[in-house]
Design an enzyme around this catalytic site. Structure first.
Site, PDB file in Angstrom:
ATOM      1  N   ASP A   1      -4.313 -12.481   2.822  1.00  0.00           N
ATOM      2  CA  ASP A   1      -5.288 -11.638   3.510  1.00  0.00           C
ATOM      3  C   ASP A   1      -5.147 -11.894   5.013  1.00  0.00           C
ATOM      4  O   ASP A   1      -5.220 -13.047   5.451  1.00  0.00           O
ATOM      5  CB  ASP A   1      -6.694 -12.053   3.011  1.00  0.00           C
ATOM      6  CG  ASP A   1      -7.770 -11.124   3.511  1.00  0.00           C
ATOM      7  OD1 ASP A   1      -7.682 -10.679   4.672  1.00  0.00           O
ATOM      8  OD2 ASP A   1      -8.707 -10.848   2.745  1.00  0.00           O
TER       9      ASP A   1
ATOM     10  N   GLY B   1      -3.638  -2.243  -2.266  1.00  0.00           N
ATOM     11  CA  GLY B   1      -2.191  -2.193  -2.496  1.00  0.00           C
ATOM     12  C   GLY B   1      -1.883  -2.492  -3.952  1.00  0.00           C
ATOM     13  O   GLY B   1      -2.745  -2.997  -4.680  1.00  0.00           O
TER      14      GLY B   1
ATOM     15  N   LYS C   1       2.022 -12.816  19.796  1.00  0.00           N
ATOM     16  CA  LYS C   1       2.096 -13.498  21.095  1.00  0.00           C
ATOM     17  C   LYS C   1       2.921 -14.788  20.976  1.00  0.00           C
ATOM     18  O   LYS C   1       3.819 -15.040  21.768  1.00  0.00           O
ATOM     19  CB  LYS C   1       0.662 -13.797  21.546  1.00  0.00           C
ATOM     20  CG  LYS C   1       0.540 -14.397  22.907  1.00  0.00           C
ATOM     21  CD  LYS C   1      -0.950 -14.514  23.270  1.00  0.00           C
ATOM     22  CE  LYS C   1      -1.215 -15.834  23.939  1.00  0.00           C
ATOM     23  NZ  LYS C   1      -2.393 -16.520  23.437  1.00  0.00           N
TER      24      LYS C   1
ATOM     25  N   ARG D   1      -8.871  10.132  -2.190  1.00  0.00           N
ATOM     26  CA  ARG D   1      -8.588  11.120  -1.148  1.00  0.00           C
ATOM     27  C   ARG D   1      -8.282  12.467  -1.768  1.00  0.00           C
ATOM     28  O   ARG D   1      -7.957  12.594  -2.948  1.00  0.00           O
ATOM     29  CB  ARG D   1      -7.470  10.641  -0.241  1.00  0.00           C
ATOM     30  CG  ARG D   1      -8.069   9.850   0.898  1.00  0.00           C
ATOM     31  CD  ARG D   1      -7.058   9.352   1.846  1.00  0.00           C
ATOM     32  NE  ARG D   1      -6.301   8.281   1.244  1.00  0.00           N
ATOM     33  CZ  ARG D   1      -5.569   7.435   1.945  1.00  0.00           C
ATOM     34  NH1 ARG D   1      -5.507   7.548   3.240  1.00  0.00           N
ATOM     35  NH2 ARG D   1      -4.908   6.485   1.346  1.00  0.00           N
TER      36      ARG D   1
ATOM     37  N   GLY E   1       0.830  -1.212   0.000  1.00  0.00           N
ATOM     38  CA  GLY E   1       0.000   0.000   0.000  1.00  0.00           C
ATOM     39  C   GLY E   1       0.857   1.252   0.000  1.00  0.00           C
ATOM     40  O   GLY E   1       2.093   1.181  -0.076  1.00  0.00           O
TER      41      GLY E   1
ATOM     42  N   LYS F   1     -11.045   0.697  13.630  1.00  0.00           N
ATOM     43  CA  LYS F   1      -9.716   1.076  14.135  1.00  0.00           C
ATOM     44  C   LYS F   1      -9.731   1.263  15.648  1.00  0.00           C
ATOM     45  O   LYS F   1      -8.730   1.035  16.318  1.00  0.00           O
ATOM     46  CB  LYS F   1      -9.245   2.354  13.440  1.00  0.00           C
ATOM     47  CG  LYS F   1      -8.782   2.126  11.994  1.00  0.00           C
ATOM     48  CD  LYS F   1      -7.432   1.434  11.973  1.00  0.00           C
ATOM     49  CE  LYS F   1      -6.880   1.300  10.569  1.00  0.00           C
ATOM     50  NZ  LYS F   1      -5.596   0.575  10.545  1.00  0.00           N
TER      51      LYS F   1
ATOM     52  N   ASP G   1       0.375  -8.616   1.558  1.00  0.00           N
ATOM     53  CA  ASP G   1      -0.703  -7.751   1.062  1.00  0.00           C
ATOM     54  C   ASP G   1      -1.659  -8.595   0.237  1.00  0.00           C
ATOM     55  O   ASP G   1      -1.233  -9.501  -0.485  1.00  0.00           O
ATOM     56  CB  ASP G   1      -0.095  -6.640   0.182  1.00  0.00           C
ATOM     57  CG  ASP G   1      -0.963  -5.394   0.127  1.00  0.00           C
ATOM     58  OD1 ASP G   1      -0.485  -4.318   0.496  1.00  0.00           O
ATOM     59  OD2 ASP G   1      -2.141  -5.502  -0.316  1.00  0.00           O
TER      60      ASP G   1
ATOM     61  N   TYR H   1     -14.725   1.978   9.465  1.00  0.00           N
ATOM     62  CA  TYR H   1     -13.293   2.276   9.601  1.00  0.00           C
ATOM     63  C   TYR H   1     -13.006   2.829  11.001  1.00  0.00           C
ATOM     64  O   TYR H   1     -12.121   2.335  11.698  1.00  0.00           O
ATOM     65  CB  TYR H   1     -12.880   3.270   8.526  1.00  0.00           C
ATOM     66  CG  TYR H   1     -11.396   3.542   8.468  1.00  0.00           C
ATOM     67  CD1 TYR H   1     -10.514   2.565   8.005  1.00  0.00           C
ATOM     68  CD2 TYR H   1     -10.874   4.771   8.863  1.00  0.00           C
ATOM     69  CE1 TYR H   1      -9.143   2.818   7.937  1.00  0.00           C
ATOM     70  CE2 TYR H   1      -9.509   5.023   8.797  1.00  0.00           C
ATOM     71  CZ  TYR H   1      -8.649   4.042   8.330  1.00  0.00           C
ATOM     72  OH  TYR H   1      -7.298   4.295   8.265  1.00  0.00           O
TER      73      TYR H   1
ATOM     74  N   ASN I   1      -5.768 -11.955  14.484  1.00  0.00           N
ATOM     75  CA  ASN I   1      -4.856 -12.983  13.958  1.00  0.00           C
ATOM     76  C   ASN I   1      -3.397 -12.563  14.120  1.00  0.00           C
ATOM     77  O   ASN I   1      -2.543 -13.362  14.505  1.00  0.00           O
ATOM     78  CB  ASN I   1      -5.125 -13.226  12.465  1.00  0.00           C
ATOM     79  CG  ASN I   1      -6.419 -13.989  12.236  1.00  0.00           C
ATOM     80  OD1 ASN I   1      -6.890 -14.708  13.122  1.00  0.00           O
ATOM     81  ND2 ASN I   1      -7.002 -13.839  11.055  1.00  0.00           N
TER      82      ASN I   1
HETATM   83  N1  UDP Z   1     -12.592  16.093  -0.327  1.00  0.00           N
HETATM   84  C1  UDP Z   1     -12.950  16.995  -1.320  1.00  0.00           C
HETATM   85  N2  UDP Z   1     -12.859  16.602  -2.618  1.00  0.00           N
HETATM   86  C2  UDP Z   1     -12.391  15.380  -2.995  1.00  0.00           C
HETATM   87  C3  UDP Z   1     -12.010  14.471  -1.976  1.00  0.00           C
HETATM   88  C4  UDP Z   1     -12.127  14.858  -0.655  1.00  0.00           C
HETATM   89  O1  UDP Z   1     -13.359  18.139  -1.046  1.00  0.00           O
HETATM   90  O2  UDP Z   1     -12.322  15.113  -4.202  1.00  0.00           O
HETATM   91  C5  UDP Z   1     -12.672  16.528   1.083  1.00  0.00           C
HETATM   92  C6  UDP Z   1     -13.440  15.564   1.999  1.00  0.00           C
HETATM   93  O3  UDP Z   1     -14.820  15.845   1.964  1.00  0.00           O
HETATM   94  C7  UDP Z   1     -12.796  15.854   3.327  1.00  0.00           C
HETATM   95  C8  UDP Z   1     -11.365  16.221   2.988  1.00  0.00           C
HETATM   96  O4  UDP Z   1     -11.371  16.578   1.613  1.00  0.00           O
HETATM   97  O5  UDP Z   1     -13.401  16.963   3.947  1.00  0.00           O
HETATM   98  C9  UDP Z   1     -10.378  15.093   3.207  1.00  0.00           C
HETATM   99  O6  UDP Z   1     -10.903  13.948   2.597  1.00  0.00           O
HETATM  100  P1  UDP Z   1     -10.103  12.612   2.421  1.00  0.00           P
HETATM  101  O7  UDP Z   1     -11.019  11.624   1.772  1.00  0.00           O
HETATM  102  O8  UDP Z   1      -8.805  12.867   1.766  1.00  0.00           O
HETATM  103  O9  UDP Z   1      -9.722  12.120   3.891  1.00  0.00           O
HETATM  104  P2  UDP Z   1     -10.471  12.129   5.295  1.00  0.00           P
HETATM  105  O10 UDP Z   1      -9.636  13.027   6.122  1.00  0.00           O
HETATM  106  O11 UDP Z   1     -11.863  12.657   5.165  1.00  0.00           O
HETATM  107  O12 UDP Z   1     -10.437  10.706   5.730  1.00  0.00           O
END
Ligand code: UDP
Length: 311
Positions: free
Chosen positions: A57, A37, A104, A185, A11, A148, A32, A144, A98
């Site tokens: 996995d 990834g 451990k 992102r 990744g 986490k 991975d 998520y 796992n």
């Molecule tokens: N965001 C955006 N346009 C995009 C992708 C993300 O405006 O094309 C915004 C999203 O709504 C968030 C911020 O950017 O407020 C960060 O989003 P990302 O998915 O990168 O990560 P997050 O911190 O939300 O997990």
């Protein structure tokens, strides 16, 4: 020679970590399932005698003799972790369980990559490690966030019950080469859109904030944490320089000399309004703080995506 297992090793972050440990002359086993990834991320490492790739996995137990385990296996971008939310939850619970069992049995270090998402849509700003967070446990991000969170719980219960060697970091928004082009992102979306002169898609009004850490700074923090004695964490790793998403869009347009226009789209459900790490603990215990300015890191990342898109 120390042998480390890096899950999620193909990744974005995992691949940089594999490289960092090879540079330290460790033997690296990169595991991975290639859900998000990519073999492209580790193509330069294949052929190195100290590097081995296993397609696997973590939801399926594996027996393997290693000194240290770095758990970076989980889809981390909202579009990817929401694609199959039950699988995301399973990976964080069953997968982590796992690997903790493996740690451990081997008496090996267990290093958990946790996330700023454990703070949810935070009511405290900036977020420090003592804050318990504000997570909607039945929302679309919960697979998520809660995944986490329960992974951290498992880690600390293994620590209390079996005294495993544990380290937990909470990673804030990180960017750089080896992100997927379709990662979804904000940094990768905006850069790819800018390079192609497509519209830049700002979600909501763009007033929400994030704080962006360049990958080399994060890796430096991870290595320092792995070497720290008597420090389990959890510790925040991120860059405290905070930007509005609309500012980021404009910055990327300027730095890439793009003709793109900004357009506005709906804000995703439960999108945190702001996020900024308090890094006093990392600074104090690891003598760590990020060095790369956003402009510098973005220029590197723009170059990476340009090369990839041209290819
Ligand atoms: N965001 C955006 N346009 C995009 C992708 C993300 O405006 O094309 C915004 C999203 O709504 C968030 C911020 O950017 O407020 C960060 O989003 P990302 O998915 O990168 O990560 P997050 O911190 O939300 O997990």
């Amino acid at each position: 020679m120390k042998k480390v297992l890096i899950t999620g090793g193909a990744g974005f972050i995992g691949s940089h970590l594999c490289k960092a440990f090879l540079n330290k002359d460790y033997k690296v086993i990169c595991l991975d399932n290639l859900f998000t990834g990519s073999l492209d991320n580790i193509k330069d490492l294949i052929g190195n005698n100290n590097f081995e790739f296993i397609k696997h996995d973590i939801n399926i137990p594996i027996k393997i003799k290693v000194d240290e385990i770095y758990n970076f296996a989980c889809p981390a971008s909202p579009i990817h972790y929401q694609y199959d939310p039950i699988y995301t939850l399973k990976t964080n619970f069953i997968g982590t369980l796992n690997l903790l069992e493996l740690a451990k049995e081997n008496n090996s270090l267990f290093f958990q990559a946790s996330t700023s998402e454990v703070y949810g849509n935070p009511l405290e700003h900036p977020q420090n490690e003592k804050y318990f967070g504000n997570v909607n446990n039945i929302g679309v991000r919960a697979c998520y966030d809660e995944g986490k969170r329960v992974a951290e719980t498992l880690c600390f219960d293994f620590y209390r019950k079996y005294n495993i060697k544990l380290k937990v970091i909470r990673i804030f928004n990180t960017y750089g080469p080896n992100m997927l082009e379709n990662d979804g992102r904000v940094v990768s979306n905006f850069i790819v859109q800018a390079i192609k002169n497509n519209d830049i898609t700002v979600y909501g009004d763009g007033q929400q904030t994030r704080s962006f850490c360049y990958i080399s700074d994060l890796i430096d923090g991870i290595i320092k944490m792995s070497e720290a004695s008597n420090f389990i964490g959890p510790v925040n790793l991120g860059n405290p320089e905070e930007y509005k998403i609309i500012e980021l869009a404009q910055k990327i347009i300027d730095l890439s000399k793009s003709k793109s226009k900004i357009i506005f789209k709906n804000l995703p459900e439960d999108d945190p309004l702001k996020r900024k790490p308090d890094i006093h603990l990392a600074n104090h215990r690891l003598n760590w703080k990020p060095k790369v300015k956003l402009d510098e890191g973005l220029i590197e990342t723009i170059q990476y995506f340009r090369n990839k898109i041209e290819r």
